[in-house]
Write a protein that holds these residues in place. Structure first.
Motif, PDB file in Angstrom:
ATOM      1  N   ASN A  69       0.824  -1.206   0.000  1.00 35.39           N
ATOM      2  CA  ASN A  69       0.000   0.000   0.000  1.00 35.39           C
ATOM      3  C   ASN A  69       0.861   1.259   0.000  1.00 35.39           C
ATOM      4  O   ASN A  69       0.553   2.240  -0.688  1.00 35.39           O
ATOM      5  CB  ASN A  69      -0.918   0.007   1.229  1.00 35.39           C
ATOM      6  CG  ASN A  69      -2.327  -0.439   0.914  1.00 35.39           C
ATOM      7  OD1 ASN A  69      -2.979   0.126   0.032  1.00 35.39           O
ATOM      8  ND2 ASN A  69      -2.807  -1.449   1.610  1.00 35.39           N
ATOM      9  N   LYS A  70       1.930   1.246   0.788  1.00 35.72           N
ATOM     10  CA  LYS A  70       2.820   2.406   0.857  1.00 35.72           C
ATOM     11  C   LYS A  70       3.497   2.657  -0.493  1.00 35.72           C
ATOM     12  O   LYS A  70       3.593   3.799  -0.950  1.00 35.72           O
ATOM     13  CB  LYS A  70       3.873   2.189   1.949  1.00 35.72           C
ATOM     14  CG  LYS A  70       3.314   2.266   3.366  1.00 35.72           C
ATOM     15  CD  LYS A  70       4.356   1.861   4.401  1.00 35.72           C
ATOM     16  CE  LYS A  70       3.758   1.853   5.806  1.00 35.72           C
ATOM     17  NZ  LYS A  70       4.721   1.324   6.806  1.00 35.72           N
ATOM     18  N   ILE A  71       3.957   1.588  -1.121  1.00 36.21           N
ATOM     19  CA  ILE A  71       4.596   1.714  -2.432  1.00 36.21           C
ATOM     20  C   ILE A  71       3.630   2.313  -3.450  1.00 36.21           C
ATOM     21  O   ILE A  71       3.957   3.265  -4.168  1.00 36.21           O
ATOM     22  CB  ILE A  71       5.096   0.339  -2.924  1.00 36.21           C
ATOM     23  CG1 ILE A  71       6.263  -0.147  -2.062  1.00 36.21           C
ATOM     24  CG2 ILE A  71       5.519   0.414  -4.401  1.00 36.21           C
ATOM     25  CD1 ILE A  71       6.663  -1.595  -2.310  1.00 36.21           C
ATOM     26  N   LEU A  72       2.405   1.790  -3.476  1.00 36.31           N
ATOM     27  CA  LEU A  72       1.412   2.265  -4.441  1.00 36.31           C
ATOM     28  C   LEU A  72       0.973   3.690  -4.138  1.00 36.31           C
ATOM     29  O   LEU A  72       0.769   4.494  -5.054  1.00 36.31           O
ATOM     30  CB  LEU A  72       0.200   1.329  -4.438  1.00 36.31           C
ATOM     31  CG  LEU A  72       0.447  -0.056  -5.042  1.00 36.31           C
ATOM     32  CD1 LEU A  72      -0.733  -0.978  -4.765  1.00 36.31           C
ATOM     33  CD2 LEU A  72       0.699   0.047  -6.542  1.00 36.31           C
ATOM     34  N   SER A  73       0.844   4.008  -2.861  1.00 37.76           N
ATOM     35  CA  SER A  73       0.440   5.368  -2.471  1.00 37.76           C
ATOM     36  C   SER A  73       1.472   6.389  -2.934  1.00 37.76           C
ATOM     37  O   SER A  73       1.117   7.441  -3.490  1.00 37.76           O
ATOM     38  CB  SER A  73       0.267   5.436  -0.951  1.00 37.76           C
ATOM     39  OG  SER A  73      -0.054   6.755  -0.548  1.00 37.76           O
ATOM     40  N   ILE A  74       2.740   6.086  -2.741  1.00 37.92           N
ATOM     41  CA  ILE A  74       3.804   6.999  -3.156  1.00 37.92           C
ATOM     42  C   ILE A  74       3.841   7.123  -4.678  1.00 37.92           C
ATOM     43  O   ILE A  74       4.011   8.219  -5.228  1.00 37.92           O
ATOM     44  CB  ILE A  74       5.161   6.523  -2.604  1.00 37.92           C
ATOM     45  CG1 ILE A  74       5.176   6.715  -1.079  1.00 37.92           C
ATOM     46  CG2 ILE A  74       6.322   7.271  -3.247  1.00 37.92           C
ATOM     47  CD1 ILE A  74       6.355   6.063  -0.379  1.00 37.92           C
ATOM     48  N   ILE A  75       3.657   6.000  -5.377  1.00 36.76           N
ATOM     49  CA  ILE A  75       3.629   6.040  -6.843  1.00 36.76           C
ATOM     50  C   ILE A  75       2.535   6.977  -7.342  1.00 36.76           C
ATOM     51  O   ILE A  75       2.755   7.832  -8.210  1.00 36.76           O
ATOM     52  CB  ILE A  75       3.414   4.624  -7.423  1.00 36.76           C
ATOM     53  CG1 ILE A  75       4.672   3.771  -7.247  1.00 36.76           C
ATOM     54  CG2 ILE A  75       3.035   4.691  -8.909  1.00 36.76           C
ATOM     55  CD1 ILE A  75       4.498   2.318  -7.647  1.00 36.76           C
ATOM     56  N   HIS A  76       1.335   6.840  -6.777  1.00 45.90           N
ATOM     57  CA  HIS A  76       0.183   7.578  -7.299  1.00 45.90           C
ATOM     58  C   HIS A  76       0.097   9.024  -6.801  1.00 45.90           C
ATOM     59  O   HIS A  76      -0.588   9.841  -7.411  1.00 45.90           O
ATOM     60  CB  HIS A  76      -1.107   6.829  -6.960  1.00 45.90           C
ATOM     61  CG  HIS A  76      -1.315   5.592  -7.786  1.00 45.90           C
ATOM     62  ND1 HIS A  76      -1.632   5.633  -9.124  1.00 45.90           N
ATOM     63  CD2 HIS A  76      -1.218   4.272  -7.472  1.00 45.90           C
ATOM     64  CE1 HIS A  76      -1.743   4.396  -9.599  1.00 45.90           C
ATOM     65  NE2 HIS A  76      -1.485   3.561  -8.625  1.00 45.90           N
ATOM     66  N   THR A  77       0.785   9.335  -5.717  1.00 52.82           N
ATOM     67  CA  THR A  77       0.704  10.706  -5.192  1.00 52.82           C
ATOM     68  C   THR A  77       1.890  11.577  -5.575  1.00 52.82           C
ATOM     69  O   THR A  77       1.808  12.803  -5.490  1.00 52.82           O
ATOM     70  CB  THR A  77       0.581  10.708  -3.652  1.00 52.82           C
ATOM     71  OG1 THR A  77       1.693  10.001  -3.084  1.00 52.82           O
ATOM     72  CG2 THR A  77      -0.725  10.055  -3.220  1.00 52.82           C
ATOM     73  N   THR A  78       2.976  10.962  -6.015  1.00 54.92           N
ATOM     74  CA  THR A  78       4.168  11.768  -6.313  1.00 54.92           C
ATOM     75  C   THR A  78       4.698  11.582  -7.721  1.00 54.92           C
ATOM     76  O   THR A  78       5.592  12.315  -8.140  1.00 54.92           O
ATOM     77  CB  THR A  78       5.319  11.427  -5.327  1.00 54.92           C
ATOM     78  OG1 THR A  78       5.742  10.069  -5.537  1.00 54.92           O
ATOM     79  CG2 THR A  78       4.860  11.600  -3.897  1.00 54.92           C
ATOM     80  N   ARG A  79       4.131  10.641  -8.483  1.00 50.36           N
ATOM     81  CA  ARG A  79       4.714  10.346  -9.787  1.00 50.36           C
ATOM     82  C   ARG A  79       3.651  10.256 -10.866  1.00 50.36           C
ATOM     83  O   ARG A  79       3.588   9.299 -11.624  1.00 50.36           O
ATOM     84  CB  ARG A  79       5.502   9.036  -9.720  1.00 50.36           C
ATOM     85  CG  ARG A  79       6.698   9.193  -8.776  1.00 50.36           C
ATOM     86  CD  ARG A  79       7.341   7.915  -8.399  1.00 50.36           C
ATOM     87  NE  ARG A  79       8.410   8.194  -7.426  1.00 50.36           N
ATOM     88  CZ  ARG A  79       9.076   7.266  -6.784  1.00 50.36           C
ATOM     89  NH1 ARG A  79       8.829   6.001  -7.005  1.00 50.36           N
ATOM     90  NH2 ARG A  79      10.014   7.583  -5.921  1.00 50.36           N
ATOM     91  N   SER A  80       2.814  11.264 -10.933  1.00 49.61           N
ATOM     92  CA  SER A  80       1.682  11.247 -11.863  1.00 49.61           C
ATOM     93  C   SER A  80       2.127  11.207 -13.324  1.00 49.61           C
ATOM     94  O   SER A  80       1.425  10.670 -14.181  1.00 49.61           O
ATOM     95  CB  SER A  80       0.785  12.461 -11.634  1.00 49.61           C
ATOM     96  OG  SER A  80       1.518  13.662 -11.773  1.00 49.61           O
ATOM     97  N   SER A  81       3.290  11.766 -13.623  1.00 51.41           N
ATOM     98  CA  SER A  81       3.733  11.818 -15.013  1.00 51.41           C
ATOM     99  C   SER A  81       4.534  10.584 -15.427  1.00 51.41           C
ATOM    100  O   SER A  81       4.750  10.337 -16.607  1.00 51.41           O
ATOM    101  CB  SER A  81       4.587  13.073 -15.246  1.00 51.41           C
ATOM    102  OG  SER A  81       5.743  13.039 -14.424  1.00 51.41           O
TER     103      SER A  81
END
Length: 276
Positions: free
Chosen positions: A95-107
């Motif tokens: 969950n932490k990995i996915l949360s960081i992916i989707h909140t900080t790496r939109s591009s």
């Protein structure tokens, strides 16, 4: 019932490919006496609660996972890995990995090595098969480069890293498989067989092509000669997989080993939404 299952599977919750509805997957497992199921949707675990509840109700062992692309600075398609939760702590890390992916790496959706290393505990890692770290992209890299990345993952996921191979008759498959098996032997990395499952039956191949065309914003007839996907990416039985990998029996045996190592349960205090 036994411990055979498909460890790499996209449901209809995947954003890019996959047509399998959770209810249909459960019915399929019951009909075929499959005692455990895995869902590894692409960059999401949207199906996790429903999948877990439906499995428990049907007395099927649920294994929650996810396919995640790795960010790189090269002008090539990102390599993917598959992460499987061993327990609730692994689920929290995923969950932490996915949360960081989707909140900080939109591009540029994906995880870098630092992120994976920080939250790797209680997760089993598969190398991703065709689109993974020893797949099709490895043909454009030196053997030393591929070997280095495999060594890094083998270190990060100590005793929790498996080199994933699939045989779906796609382009250049024999070449990267030979490279994968050679490196697995050199680095003493266990091999596991998967089928990169996108649909339950080979008759559902066209439905998956429609989904891909919509996702890629292309016309269906423009995909007539595509080499990304194959009608062979259906939920093959244990008998089919054993025959397909008869020359690498440990790749089938390791499926059962991974299933035994994944024992995810939501805490009994968890409040779930009512699902139909």
């Amino acid at each position: 019932m036994n411990n055979f299952t498909q460890l790499h599977l996209h449901s209809s919750y995947s954003l890019n490919t996959g047509t399998i509805k959770i209810d249909h997957l459960i019915d399929f497992a019951k009909k075929n006496k499959i005692s455990s199921l895995v869902v590894t949707d692409f960059i999401n675990i949207f199906s996790a609660v429903k999948f877990y509840q439906k499995c428990i109700k049907a007395s099927i062992k649920p294994i929650i996972g996810c396919e995640i692309p790795l960010i790189n600075n090269e002008n090539v398609k990102p390599d993917n890995i598959v992460l499987l939760c061993q327990n609730i702590n692994g689920y929290h890390n995923l969950n932490k990995i996915l949360s960081i992916i989707h909140t900080t790496r939109s591009s540029n959706l994906g995880a870098d090595l630092d992120l994976i290393e920080k939250y790797n505990s209680n997760l089993i890692c598969l190398s991703g098969g065709r689109n993974g770290i020893c797949g099709i992209n490895s043909l454009n890299k030196s053997t030393e480069e591929t070997k280095n990345i495999l060594e890094k993952f083998s270190r990060i996921f100590s005793n929790r890293f498996y080199l994933e191979i699939d045989r779906t008759e796609r382009q250049n498959e024999v070449y990267y498989h030979n490279k994968s098996l050679t490196l697995a032997d050199q680095l003493n990395i266990p091999v596991v067989a998967t089928n990169d499952v996108l649909f339950l039956s080979d008759s559902d191949y066209e439905a998956n092509e429609v989904k891909v065309a919509i996702n890629q914003k292309t016309k269906l007839d423009e995909r007539a000669n595509q080499v990304e996907y194959s009608p062979n990416q259906y939920y093959k039985s244990e008998k089919e997989m054993t025959s397909l990998f008869h020359d690498i029996p440990t790749s089938i045996e390791n499926i059962s080993e991974i299933v035994k190592r994944c024992n995810f349960k939501f805490p009994s205090s968890t409040k779930f939404p009512l699902l139909g």
